[in-house]
Design a protein around this motif. Sequence first.
Motif, mmCIF file in Angstrom:
data_model
loop_
_atom_site.group_PDB
_atom_site.id
_atom_site.type_symbol
_atom_site.label_atom_id
_atom_site.label_comp_id
_atom_site.label_asym_id
_atom_site.label_seq_id
_atom_site.Cartn_x
_atom_site.Cartn_y
_atom_site.Cartn_z
ATOM 1 N N GLY A 59 0.709 -1.162 0.000
ATOM 2 C CA GLY A 59 0.227 0.215 0.155
ATOM 3 C C GLY A 59 0.922 1.284 0.035
ATOM 4 N N HIS A 60 2.109 1.457 -0.033
ATOM 5 C CA HIS A 60 2.864 2.247 -0.106
ATOM 6 C C HIS A 60 3.178 2.686 -1.595
ATOM 7 C CE1 HIS A 60 3.511 2.580 4.149
ATOM 8 N NE2 HIS A 60 3.192 1.382 4.309
ATOM 9 N N GLY A 61 2.874 2.349 -2.326
ATOM 10 C CA GLY A 61 2.953 2.791 -3.978
ATOM 11 C C GLY A 61 1.891 2.256 -4.671
ATOM 12 N N ALA A 62 2.231 2.846 -6.110
ATOM 13 C CA ALA A 62 1.078 2.366 -7.033
ATOM 14 C C ALA A 62 1.905 2.261 -8.586
ATOM 15 C CB ALA A 62 -0.101 3.252 -7.140
ATOM 16 N N TRP A 63 1.458 1.370 -9.399
ATOM 17 C CA TRP A 63 1.506 1.093 -10.608
ATOM 18 C C TRP A 63 0.463 1.546 -11.498
ATOM 19 C CZ3 TRP A 63 1.971 -4.669 -12.663
ATOM 20 C CH2 TRP A 63 2.457 -4.274 -14.000
#
Length: 549
Positions: free
Chosen positions: A148-152
């Motif tokens: 939950g600490h990044g996104a693609w």
Amino acid sequence: MPASKPADIVLTGGAVHTVDAARSRARAVAVRGGRIVAVGDERRVKTHVGPSTRVIDLAGRMVLPGFQDAHVHPVHGGLNRLRCDLHAARGRQACLDAVTNYARAHPDRPWIVGGGWYMDDFPNGTPLKDDLDAIVPDRPVFLSNRDGHGAWVNSRALAAAGIDATTSDPADGRIERDAGGRPSGTLHEGAADLVERLAPRPTPAEMVEGLRIAQRYLHTLGITAWQDAIVEDPEFAAYATLALRGELTARVVGALWWDRSRGEEQIEELIERRARGPIGRFSPTSVKIMQDGVLENFNGGMIEPYLDRHGSPTANRGRSFVDPSRLPGYVTRLDAEGFQVHFHAIGDRAVREALDAIEAALRANGRTDGRHHIAHIQVIHPTDLPRFAQLGVAANAQPYWACHEGQMDNLTIPFLGPERTTWQYPFASLLRSGARLAMGSDWSVSTPNPLLEIEVAVTRVADQTRDERPFLPDERLDLADAIAAFTRGSAWVNHLDAETGSLEVGKAADLVVLDRDLFAPDAGPIGDARCLMTLVEGVAVFEDPALEG
């Protein structure tokens, strides 16, 4: 001499591990009216059997207090199963195949939303927009990673948010870029919010269904209570809906989200939100403060800088999402208002900032019953270990991460260096220092299965079937301590220890039956064990036909 009133259920012929203060063992348990009325040998408990008593012959199986997950995200864990779910996909191509299949199956969805990808499946932990553009060129894609600490994201999503080479990084995040400064497709921490806020939000009905799915699943794992680590208004509404319908069978403490972009003025709102509860088995009595990010994207707050790929110090010490100079004041006020504070702290500086804030509250307010706890505790500076016991702070561990695996070996150890690597997940050291240990899973970041979590806590190995070296073996726990952390320890954190967390006469009959005695010499790997029955106040919320088959 028969008991004056017969029991509703008697479990007999088993290995009953009570997790009481003496770590007592017994052979049978009797339950009446949702309470434990007897724990002891079979002859003594047999006196509670009457004509209508359900008697279950355990045939040597194990009875434990119900597991309690002290840090979990059930609503979103359930929602993942309704969206583009990548948790079961391992490797770049498997992720792309899963996205392709989901997009084809949902041609009318204006966005492809989901997540669960694993950072080590992509070079440097950063997947590229180009891969998504090739399979979903016509609509935005937003896929959070499993922690939950990044996104693609794809190009459509970046364009929708107006993110290009001229866009500055937000204060609480980072836009991953290519050599020319153009966004490459990975958004870290607060940068992901620039896109996520545009994506379709789950409907209230989807939130309720996600929670219903999650509760059913967690009960199959023997979990009877948990602390939801992020409760904003949509999660609150989902819990309230199930509770008011009488469908919330788990005991739940909600950790209300601290908005890191705001200050003390939000405390009045948190007080008002808390006043809406308790509702059934849901109590919104905690406040979640995320103090830093994670190490894999260099946002975990460190005392000394991260290293580069060549082992040389950088200028980056990670982030403190909440100003450390203001944090003590916030925590002191929350403590005075009767809130529990539930910290996310990964790096050693973030852990120290959390401890400093709790110490300030202790000086100002005296010792309260806040039962503040710090979750994740990946890196703890050795000088801070004794402070947990001194300040009465619970160490809330997610033990499944304390092993050699891709993110640890490739994205963490090289950037910490040899000394700080040895400060990671110091579970045994914390216990030796007198700290209280609780455990949780952080699902859907990792498995919510307490038995798999306990296995790693005991072995420090990801898979006992492989010939794998344990990670910092001196920090292994013995089985009894690991079980206690996932039962009695988490019950204390949840302010449920007077009712649950151990099998004692008078306590609520929240318990789990496992398919084997974990302490038996021939038990096999801990993680191979299965839950056969879960009781909450004496009512079966899960039962496997194999229990009496």
